[in-house]
Enzyme design. Sequence first.
Site, PDB file in Angstrom:
ATOM      1  N   ASP B 336      69.418  35.480  20.829  1.00  0.00           N
ATOM      2  CA  ASP B 336      71.035  35.226  20.621  1.00  0.00           C
ATOM      3  C   ASP B 336      71.849  36.250  19.792  1.00  0.00           C
ATOM      4  OD1 ASP B 336      69.190  34.493  18.454  1.00  0.00           O
ATOM      5  OD2 ASP B 336      70.940  33.246  17.508  1.00  0.00           O
ATOM      6  N   GLU B 337      73.063  36.158  20.289  1.00  0.00           N
ATOM      7  CA  GLU B 337      73.967  36.833  19.356  1.00  0.00           C
ATOM      8  C   GLU B 337      73.585  38.267  19.237  1.00  0.00           C
ATOM      9  OE1 GLU B 337      76.024  33.568  16.719  1.00  0.00           O
ATOM     10  OE2 GLU B 337      74.137  34.332  15.910  1.00  0.00           O
ATOM     11  N   ILE B 338      73.457  39.188  20.224  1.00  0.00           N
ATOM     12  CA  ILE B 338      73.181  40.559  20.290  1.00  0.00           C
ATOM     13  C   ILE B 338      74.594  41.210  20.203  1.00  0.00           C
ATOM     14  CG2 ILE B 338      72.327  42.453  21.470  1.00  0.00           C
ATOM     15  CD1 ILE B 338      70.139  40.756  22.752  1.00  0.00           C
TER      16      ILE B 338
END
Lengths: 556, 556
Positions: B336-338
């Site tokens: 998630d959330e790269i």
Amino acid sequence: MMLPSTLVVALLLGASPSLALWPQPRQITTGTTPLKLASGFSIKVTGIKNVPSDLTAAISRSKGQLTSDNLQPLVVDRGASSKGAVKSAKSLKSLSVSLLPTAGPVKSISEEAVLPFESRREGYTLVIPADGSDATLKANSTLGLLRGLTTFGQIWYQLDDSQFTLTAPFNVVDSPAYPYRGLMLDTARNFFPVSDIKRTLDAMSWVKINTFHWHVVDSQSFPLVVPGFTVLSEKAAYNAQSVYSPADVHDIVSYAAARGIDVIAEIDTPGHTSAISKAFPEHIACPEASPWAQFANEPPAGQLRVASAQTTKFTASLLTAAAGLFTSSYFGTGGDEINANCYAKDAPTQADLSAQGKTFEQALDTFTQATHTALKAVGKTPVVWEEMVLDHPVTLVNNNTLVLVWISQDNVAAVTAKGHRVIHASNDYFYLDCGGGGWVGQNVLGNSWCDPFKTWQKSYSFNPVANLTADQAKLILGGQHLLWTEQSSPSNLDSAVWPRAATSAEVFWSGPGGDVGKALPRLHDLSYRLVQRGIRAISLQPQWCALRPGACDLNA
Amino acid sequence: MMLPSTLVVALLLGASPSLALWPQPRQITTGTTPLKLASGFSIKVTGIKNVPSDLTAAISRSKGQLTSDNLQPLVVDRGASSKGAVKSAKSLKSLSVSLLPTAGPVKSISEEAVLPFESRREGYTLVIPADGSDATLKANSTLGLLRGLTTFGQIWYQLDDSQFTLTAPFNVVDSPAYPYRGLMLDTARNFFPVSDIKRTLDAMSWVKINTFHWHVVDSQSFPLVVPGFTVLSEKAAYNAQSVYSPADVHDIVSYAAARGIDVIAEIDTPGHTSAISKAFPEHIACPEASPWAQFANEPPAGQLRVASAQTTKFTASLLTAAAGLFTSSYFGTGGDEINANCYAKDAPTQADLSAQGKTFEQALDTFTQATHTALKAVGKTPVVWEEMVLDHPVTLVNNNTLVLVWISQDNVAAVTAKGHRVIHASNDYFYLDCGGGGWVGQNVLGNSWCDPFKTWQKSYSFNPVANLTADQAKLILGGQHLLWTEQSSPSNLDSAVWPRAATSAEVFWSGPGGDVGKALPRLHDLSYRLVQRGIRAISLQPQWCALRPGACDLNA
């Protein structure tokens, strides 16, 4: 040397983010010298004959916390890099505690704690030299000494077997900006055992909160055992165990007083009294009437029949009997959320009004004068909710009546314009129960009526004198957080209250205008200390942030 | 006789609001006959040679709770008016527990609990006659027997010295609507001791939650002691005590498995890995870069260098070593959330990409294939966040990869359209941390990013197959509540989780479509039982309401 406190504290927070006194003293200077407590550290009272036992006990508790707190500094290495400094630090052998020559006759903490607010003396001076010579704590009252001991206890951190500070010397001259700093707990929607209340009183005293506003009964239950009216708790407590006996009340009141806390109990009238109908149905209009929303703001409906002479007499007797359980000079008589429809539909009330040729407002005035006069006769000053001034302008027979403003802080101007003394209790800043969603049943997307959740930042930013003239500002006695317990119980009491309630404690002790960015490291420190002392205070941030002041700020 | 469950339960709730099974069995009929447990009541296993020790232990726990729960019925008189009925009720002497002839070879609960979801067998039948003759519990697995024991334990109320029900006989045929019913806990933002996790596992098992999604490490701390990588926890745990040793993990995994719970651990990659930089700085791009908001969704920034062959190899080794601590067939690899800017500003990553002639997305694909292939080699199926399918369409080398959809339930259609199996984890329904205000510092009126608070009513109203085709719906494995712990710690773990997490447990066991008005009395009952068992579940309403089902409904 005493610099103006704002300047000094600003300097300190830059230099020493781990200095964590809460509430912030109003004047403080500190240094940069390490100092530790000697292994035989003692706290000695000097110059007081017959030391009051509650002062002796307070000293004993304070001394115990110095070693039991075990609080490491909130920095990345938790103090390890200070090992050398602590090892070579001078040792403080003693704190000398004494009353000032101006103190007058010695009273116990418990006696000082229940004086009228205008006579309350909570100031103190605390000097901790950097060279290991004795520290001194002085005050004009034992209550002031208690406040100083509390400050002293927040100075020390743990490293291995030492309690240390890196910022000696300390010079503190402290006293509260406002005399009333409270916390309200509702024990009627859900019941809280005495142990929960005492734990809460402990935490309150650690942030110098001096008033426990105990909203002890309400429409849902009547847990207070009132001499002469014991049928009320017998029939309207949730069960025989969920009551506060006179012995329990005595226990709570003495425990509070010894910790500098005045217990102001409230029996809300004439609304919020449905529970009384279980024992005295003749005194209650619209008991548990349905649909409840037409008769009350929440179920169950029920209000005292204010137009009835018998009910008025009953209420005055009940209030004075209940007030007799408490040592406070104050007693809450409520007055919020009176529902007109309940009385409009109540035949006995309409008959009474008609027979007396009175309007409802006139009857309410008579009723309130009677109950307040009865309280005055037993030496109690009433505390009322704002509606008694703004919506139902009854005659307040006691000029010192305290008015709780809860609907909006904007109403403070109107209440003070009428010359009344105000306690800030705005739901928009101080209600601890908001933001958890609606609790009424059969309501899928229901919100809490006072959404959103009131963050610590919001209450910390409160200005007690916003939009007030100087004369109006003088009528502000202080303020408080409040926990209504529709969705609270012993399970979440601590986490709902702490550390948020500490923010109003600081606003009303230190004065407003604090910066949330600078306050956060201290509030972390307080929260971690509360946890060490057995209070389930919540985390405000990931521990990574707590150990790195500023690193998780918005623009860091 | 088995009626369709919806009809039967609707009838039951009218007749017997105190019947409080949670989650609601999928098929149940009950009667109106009082029945109590005999003083020598026993639970006997029949027909199983070599009874698995975890089944014996589960029976022993269940039997203990029958008398230790001490839960009075949630009615005004707390059961007192049933005294005569209970006194003259028949006594149930025994519950006979056995496997069905179709069960196959006997496995322990712990073995059954970690089978792949498609092989998990949790169904059971429970028959409790009204005449005092033996009750029977049958299932195709010891895991199913555990579920049945849990149901049996929710049937009984306390009155004086008796455990009773007023609604015998019981005929229950039960099995879950969805095979995955989980709870996620983040132990990296703040640390939770093993005892907190075990208490949570207990409560999970009581509502038939079968998966503990353990988000064990993150950017803030790395508390997991991974063999071969112990320097990570040595350098990036909050302190030496705030770690999970291999022995702790074994303890948690066995404790969970014995309670029918699979522990799916997650090491989030390549984002949320700042902590790794403390031990392996060479593998992390933009560690603790400032301003953090340009490099990560929350501080501290830091992501694995996905374009580096060495970092890829390191990550694959770390994941397989960590996965080796767990018995589950699944292991979370995150995704998630790269943050693109972190890599754009990281010279080594840019040099690697340039040398390999790859885009970032191609490098991420290579990285992910490598880590997932390594996990496949040790028999583990990956669990990823939805971005790995929707934002960065990497090659998922394992066709069975589970995809957690958290950003919006609207994204489930897109994930299932690509043929992936989905776990519902929508923040808008299931995030337990929303609504407490912003935690970032220096932010006076900051909101929680996922405001408002997710009420139990909201999650209870969730429809797992909304807007899906029948084929897409088959890919829904289940769902879970999630607690991210920026503002949580052991202080408020229970109150944040319970009873809200029970609502997804029911949605994914009993199926969607439940009515919040009818569910509330049962959820009260569950909450009160949880409190009796030592879980700090919060109150959903004043006790006055809890004792009067429906009386506090919106239009009551």
